[in-house]
Motif scaffolding. Sequence first.
Motif, PDB file in Angstrom:
ATOM      1  N   GLU A 130      58.752  62.663  41.589  1.00  0.00           N
ATOM      2  CA  GLU A 130      58.913  61.143  41.495  1.00  0.00           C
ATOM      3  C   GLU A 130      59.224  60.474  40.294  1.00  0.00           C
ATOM      4  N   GLN A 131      58.413  60.897  39.369  1.00  0.00           N
ATOM      5  CA  GLN A 131      58.556  60.867  38.003  1.00  0.00           C
ATOM      6  C   GLN A 131      58.533  62.011  36.927  1.00  0.00           C
ATOM      7  N   VAL A 132      59.212  61.867  36.003  1.00  0.00           N
ATOM      8  CA  VAL A 132      59.223  63.357  34.990  1.00  0.00           C
ATOM      9  C   VAL A 132      58.811  62.608  33.641  1.00  0.00           C
ATOM     10  N   TYR A 133      58.299  63.333  33.156  1.00  0.00           N
ATOM     11  CA  TYR A 133      57.894  62.755  31.592  1.00  0.00           C
ATOM     12  C   TYR A 133      58.074  64.156  30.830  1.00  0.00           C
ATOM     13  N   THR A 134      58.633  63.893  29.557  1.00  0.00           N
ATOM     14  CA  THR A 134      58.924  65.114  28.689  1.00  0.00           C
ATOM     15  C   THR A 134      58.399  64.518  27.409  1.00  0.00           C
ATOM     16  N   ILE A 135      57.762  65.633  26.626  1.00  0.00           N
ATOM     17  CA  ILE A 135      57.041  65.579  25.393  1.00  0.00           C
ATOM     18  C   ILE A 135      57.282  66.582  24.483  1.00  0.00           C
ATOM     19  N   GLY A 136      57.718  66.063  23.277  1.00  0.00           N
ATOM     20  CA  GLY A 136      57.726  67.228  22.120  1.00  0.00           C
ATOM     21  C   GLY A 136      57.897  66.544  21.072  1.00  0.00           C
ATOM     22  N   LEU A 137      56.894  66.793  19.961  1.00  0.00           N
ATOM     23  CA  LEU A 137      56.778  66.137  18.617  1.00  0.00           C
ATOM     24  C   LEU A 137      57.311  66.801  17.372  1.00  0.00           C
ATOM     25  N   ARG A 138      57.464  66.177  16.483  1.00  0.00           N
ATOM     26  CA  ARG A 138      58.036  66.817  15.243  1.00  0.00           C
ATOM     27  C   ARG A 138      59.011  67.641  15.344  1.00  0.00           C
ATOM     28  N   GLY A 139      59.252  69.015  15.309  1.00  0.00           N
ATOM     29  CA  GLY A 139      60.517  69.861  15.441  1.00  0.00           C
ATOM     30  C   GLY A 139      60.499  70.075  16.763  1.00  0.00           C
ATOM     31  N   SER A 140      59.955  69.747  17.745  1.00  0.00           N
ATOM     32  CA  SER A 140      60.063  69.772  19.240  1.00  0.00           C
ATOM     33  C   SER A 140      60.584  68.641  19.931  1.00  0.00           C
ATOM     34  N   ALA A 141      60.609  67.498  19.023  1.00  0.00           N
ATOM     35  CA  ALA A 141      61.138  66.031  19.400  1.00  0.00           C
ATOM     36  C   ALA A 141      62.486  66.198  20.150  1.00  0.00           C
ATOM     37  N   LEU A 143      64.256  68.392  21.352  1.00  0.00           N
ATOM     38  CA  LEU A 143      64.345  69.292  22.630  1.00  0.00           C
ATOM     39  C   LEU A 143      63.804  68.139  23.979  1.00  0.00           C
ATOM     40  N   SER A 144      62.514  67.536  23.636  1.00  0.00           N
ATOM     41  CA  SER A 144      62.152  66.532  24.605  1.00  0.00           C
ATOM     42  C   SER A 144      63.035  65.651  24.619  1.00  0.00           C
ATOM     43  N   ALA A 145      63.836  65.033  23.596  1.00  0.00           N
ATOM     44  CA  ALA A 145      64.495  63.739  23.773  1.00  0.00           C
ATOM     45  C   ALA A 145      65.961  64.264  24.743  1.00  0.00           C
ATOM     46  N   TYR A 146      66.429  65.428  24.540  1.00  0.00           N
ATOM     47  CA  TYR A 146      67.699  65.811  25.001  1.00  0.00           C
ATOM     48  C   TYR A 146      67.604  66.209  26.401  1.00  0.00           C
ATOM     49  N   PHE A 147      66.353  66.874  26.822  1.00  0.00           N
ATOM     50  CA  PHE A 147      66.046  67.280  28.187  1.00  0.00           C
ATOM     51  C   PHE A 147      66.119  65.976  28.864  1.00  0.00           C
ATOM     52  N   GLY A 148      65.096  64.897  28.405  1.00  0.00           N
ATOM     53  CA  GLY A 148      64.906  63.745  29.087  1.00  0.00           C
ATOM     54  C   GLY A 148      66.196  62.876  29.374  1.00  0.00           C
ATOM     55  N   LEU A 149      67.166  63.106  28.458  1.00  0.00           N
ATOM     56  CA  LEU A 149      68.472  62.173  28.402  1.00  0.00           C
ATOM     57  C   LEU A 149      69.304  63.069  29.444  1.00  0.00           C
ATOM     58  N   LYS A 150      69.294  64.232  29.597  1.00  0.00           N
ATOM     59  CA  LYS A 150      70.035  64.790  30.649  1.00  0.00           C
ATOM     60  C   LYS A 150      69.530  64.738  31.987  1.00  0.00           C
ATOM     61  N   LEU A 151      68.271  64.784  32.233  1.00  0.00           N
ATOM     62  CA  LEU A 151      67.613  64.497  33.327  1.00  0.00           C
ATOM     63  C   LEU A 151      67.952  63.173  33.767  1.00  0.00           C
ATOM     64  N   ARG A 152      68.015  62.100  33.002  1.00  0.00           N
ATOM     65  CA  ARG A 152      68.259  60.699  33.397  1.00  0.00           C
ATOM     66  C   ARG A 152      69.708  60.576  33.923  1.00  0.00           C
ATOM     67  N   THR A 159      60.626  59.469  31.607  1.00  0.00           N
ATOM     68  CA  THR A 159      60.171  58.956  30.557  1.00  0.00           C
ATOM     69  C   THR A 159      60.025  60.020  29.484  1.00  0.00           C
ATOM     70  N   VAL A 160      60.506  59.759  28.103  1.00  0.00           N
ATOM     71  CA  VAL A 160      60.174  60.448  27.205  1.00  0.00           C
ATOM     72  C   VAL A 160      59.186  60.006  26.157  1.00  0.00           C
ATOM     73  N   LEU A 161      58.196  60.780  26.258  1.00  0.00           N
ATOM     74  CA  LEU A 161      56.717  60.385  25.701  1.00  0.00           C
ATOM     75  C   LEU A 161      56.957  60.693  24.085  1.00  0.00           C
ATOM     76  N   THR A 162      56.675  59.732  23.363  1.00  0.00           N
ATOM     77  CA  THR A 162      56.843  59.560  21.777  1.00  0.00           C
ATOM     78  C   THR A 162      55.651  59.073  21.290  1.00  0.00           C
ATOM     79  N   LEU A 163      55.345  59.365  19.905  1.00  0.00           N
ATOM     80  CA  LEU A 163      54.183  58.632  19.309  1.00  0.00           C
ATOM     81  C   LEU A 163      54.794  57.460  18.562  1.00  0.00           C
ATOM     82  N   GLY A 164      53.808  56.576  18.121  1.00  0.00           N
ATOM     83  CA  GLY A 164      54.297  55.179  17.318  1.00  0.00           C
ATOM     84  C   GLY A 164      53.868  54.050  18.053  1.00  0.00           C
ATOM     85  N   THR A 165      53.385  54.098  19.221  1.00  0.00           N
ATOM     86  CA  THR A 165      52.928  52.909  19.960  1.00  0.00           C
ATOM     87  C   THR A 165      51.884  53.428  20.925  1.00  0.00           C
TER      88      THR A 165
END
Length: 281
Positions: A130-141, A143-152, A159-165
Amino acid sequence: MLEKIKQTYPVLSKGQKKIARYILSNHEKATFLSTSELAALVGVSEATIFRFAVTLGYKGFPEFKKDLQIHLRERITQSLKLKKTTVRKGKRDGFLEKLFRMDVNNLSRTLAELVPANFYRAVDFINHAEQVYTIGLRGSAPLSAYFGLKLRQLSKRVTVLTLGTDDLYEDFLHFGDDCAVIGFSFTNYSRMTINTLRQAKVSGAKIVGFTDHELSPVHRLADVAFTPSIEGVSFSNSYTAVFTLMNALLAEIADRNKKESLAFLGATEELLKKYNQYVLG
């Protein structure tokens, strides 16, 4: 012999496990290291290096290293066979050609080691979530962003999980057995990514992991784990095989939801045109 290390891993001491992880991730470099150099790199004593080799059935580290060199020569021989099919005879062996050949080799190894049943299990997990989350940080970020975008783009709730908040921790509260969490992490492993996957595991979410070998923390936590070859020519890993594997998953998911995916993509295109998001050439 790398399989022997993996099989013996559970009975190794804490220090010996550090050696095993280093060698599995850097076996080509380890081939040329002395006992003292390897001990310094891994952060263990030379005696621990000796006991590690003995535990694997060798008389000492020199005998272990000789076996490792044989393994490396076998891999190089296979690589040379592949190179002959991709480079014209007599053509200069330049850096650019070497890089491309390396990626061809990465793709070939990834395909050869891919278990189709695991591939389709991962598709099922993502497709039914029902809900998909992707996570990858630093060099893997990326990869996570691309996969999340394409799934959307395939109308999945992602939800693409990132640091910063602090939102990342709040997202933990939404993990459940109706979720899928896709984690990307390669040596050196991101503590935040591993903690996210641990929380997902506790919450009953299905976990799909992309990592570099079977002894990585991502592999141990994942319900389905992929270990695409990421060997690079220079200082950086090459993620060509990772992107290819992601594209294969996306293609299968799109095919299973063709009508829904086409409708969502069409609606997205109309919105982009409406708000003049394209520059026409």
